[in-house]
Design a protein around this motif. Sequence first.
Motif, short mmCIF file in Angstrom:
data_model
loop_
_atom_site.label_atom_id
_atom_site.label_comp_id
_atom_site.label_asym_id
_atom_site.label_seq_id
_atom_site.Cartn_x
_atom_site.Cartn_y
_atom_site.Cartn_z
N LEU A 1 0.82 -1.21 0.11
CA LEU A 1 0.09 0.02 0.04
C LEU A 1 0.93 1.37 -0.01
O LEU A 1 1.94 1.18 0.52
N SER A 2 0.33 2.37 -0.91
CA SER A 2 1.22 3.37 -0.75
C SER A 2 1.39 4.29 0.42
O SER A 2 2.46 4.95 0.62
N GLY A 3 0.54 4.52 1.30
CA GLY A 3 0.50 4.88 2.59
C GLY A 3 0.33 6.58 2.50
O GLY A 3 0.36 7.21 1.33
N ILE B 1 0.18 18.52 9.81
CA ILE B 1 1.71 18.47 9.88
C ILE B 1 2.10 19.85 10.03
O ILE B 1 2.86 20.32 10.81
N LEU B 2 1.54 20.75 9.15
CA LEU B 2 1.68 22.16 9.28
C LEU B 2 1.66 22.95 10.62
O LEU B 2 2.33 23.60 11.24
N VAL C 1 -0.35 11.66 11.53
CA VAL C 1 -1.04 11.16 10.23
C VAL C 1 -0.85 9.66 10.40
O VAL C 1 0.06 8.88 10.82
N ARG C 2 -2.09 9.10 9.96
CA ARG C 2 -2.07 7.43 10.27
C ARG C 2 -1.39 6.70 9.07
O ARG C 2 -1.42 7.38 7.83
N ALA C 3 -1.04 5.55 8.96
CA ALA C 3 -0.52 4.72 7.93
C ALA C 3 -1.53 4.71 6.97
O ALA C 3 -0.96 4.30 5.76
N LEU C 4 -2.64 4.31 7.19
CA LEU C 4 -3.74 3.86 6.21
C LEU C 4 -4.62 5.19 5.80
O LEU C 4 -5.30 5.66 6.52
N THR C 5 -4.42 5.51 4.46
CA THR C 5 -5.14 6.53 3.97
C THR C 5 -6.55 6.04 3.38
O THR C 5 -6.73 4.80 3.34
N GLN D 1 3.98 4.11 12.23
CA GLN D 1 4.50 4.94 13.33
C GLN D 1 4.41 4.09 14.62
O GLN D 1 5.18 4.05 15.50
N THR D 2 3.24 3.49 14.63
CA THR D 2 2.99 2.79 16.00
C THR D 2 2.22 1.40 15.85
O THR D 2 1.75 1.29 14.76
#
Length: 472
Positions: free
Chosen positions: A66-68, A111-112, A166-170, A194-195
């Motif tokens: 998966l692209s993430g 993120i900003l 930001v979660r790993a799965l979009t 990340q976790t």
Amino acid sequence: MRTKIVATIGPASNSKEKLKALAEAGVSVFRLNFSHGGASDFVNIIKYIREVEEELGRPITIMQDLSGPKIRLGVVPENTIQVSKGMRLLLGPSARRVAELPYLPFDHDVILESLEPGDRMVLADGGLQFIVRERRSDGLVLLEADNAGLVTSRKGLALPGKATKVRALTGKDKKDLADGLQLGVDAVAISYVQTADDVREAKALIAAAGRHVPVVVKLERQSAVDNLAEILQETDIVMVARGDLGVECPLPQLPALQKRIISACNKASKPVIVATQMLLSMVNSPAPTRAETTDVANAVLDGADCVMLSEETAMGNFPVETVRYMRKITNEAEKLLLNHRKLEEPDGDKGIPEFLAFSACLLADKAHAQAIVSHSLSGGSARQVSARRPPQRIYALTPDPVTIKALNFVWGITPVFVDKPEAEPSHLIRAEEFIHGSPDFKANDCAVITAGQLKGSSATPRGTNLVKIYWK
């Protein structure tokens, strides 16, 4: 084929003829990169792989990658910005435009808002580096360039060492995952983990789709490395994704980091893949560089279960030759590994499975056994044996179609599917019958069997609980 080879499929390798040639050259796992396509792009490829699998008569594993949440800049109005060291720029939403300084559009609000003075920001896979100098009252972020280079639209952005929300799965990943499971992929790799929560989310989605396939965690973030112990408890397989990981951490630290990750995976008996630029020069050359040859060999000597090819097989000019070369390198490295590695007793805090596997390997050495035959529903006992890196071949018998494909990620294992297990309920007898029926064993050959004892009192533990020396 002790060290398993993972090959990425792309324009250079997506025909049935090339897929078969790659499998014959030594590929056990085919990687489908969903960063460069959706489910419809892989329908025929999966069909071809299943046909090749049938023709070769051995399990071949399909891994969906998966692209993430790849974090990128927006569209730069000037097309390119020439950046010099010490130059100041502003980072902010695409809808905003300011004329006072060069402007980098960035539409990731979470993120900003998390950026703080002193944070490092890296563009273009490490080619450009910035330092956050100020969070302005108007919501824009002031950056200072740490080196010179060109900024163009849609460049990837990383924040080395900084954890984000930001979660790993979009949303795209969740759709791709559902589509991939429907197409019948055998494993799923998740990006920018990340976790351990990211792993649990992926497993919940897989279970909700009515499937059970192993999850591969790609270690690309420093936060994932920091949380490795917890992640190892949840994941099935780990990938050392050195491309993005090399942006997140200083490059001189990457070799030691790779060794530490592999060691942790070995101790946990979790398969580990080493990936990125392993034989990159073979995209355009029929032979690798000396440094690449050494890199692949060192990954094997470090304890990697799998080595992975990306551009080399996806878009290179010599995909099959690259796999053949990689197999030659891993074969030589394995000889060195087995000549110098001694069986190590598990740590005292380990349980019965680890010590049973260790005992099986000790017995195999003392009895000069030809192989270790492990019967297991989940593949756990075979992975424990593999983690000891015995010189004998390891045959892993299982009636589970998910386990048979997952074992293709594990060093030294030849997966064997047990058809019609109801005909013989005893795991031990199944293993003995396999030895008698296999041409790999000659008369009077010795094998060590690990299996589960099904009969006994209600206190008899489930899973592997016996080791036997057996002569054909």
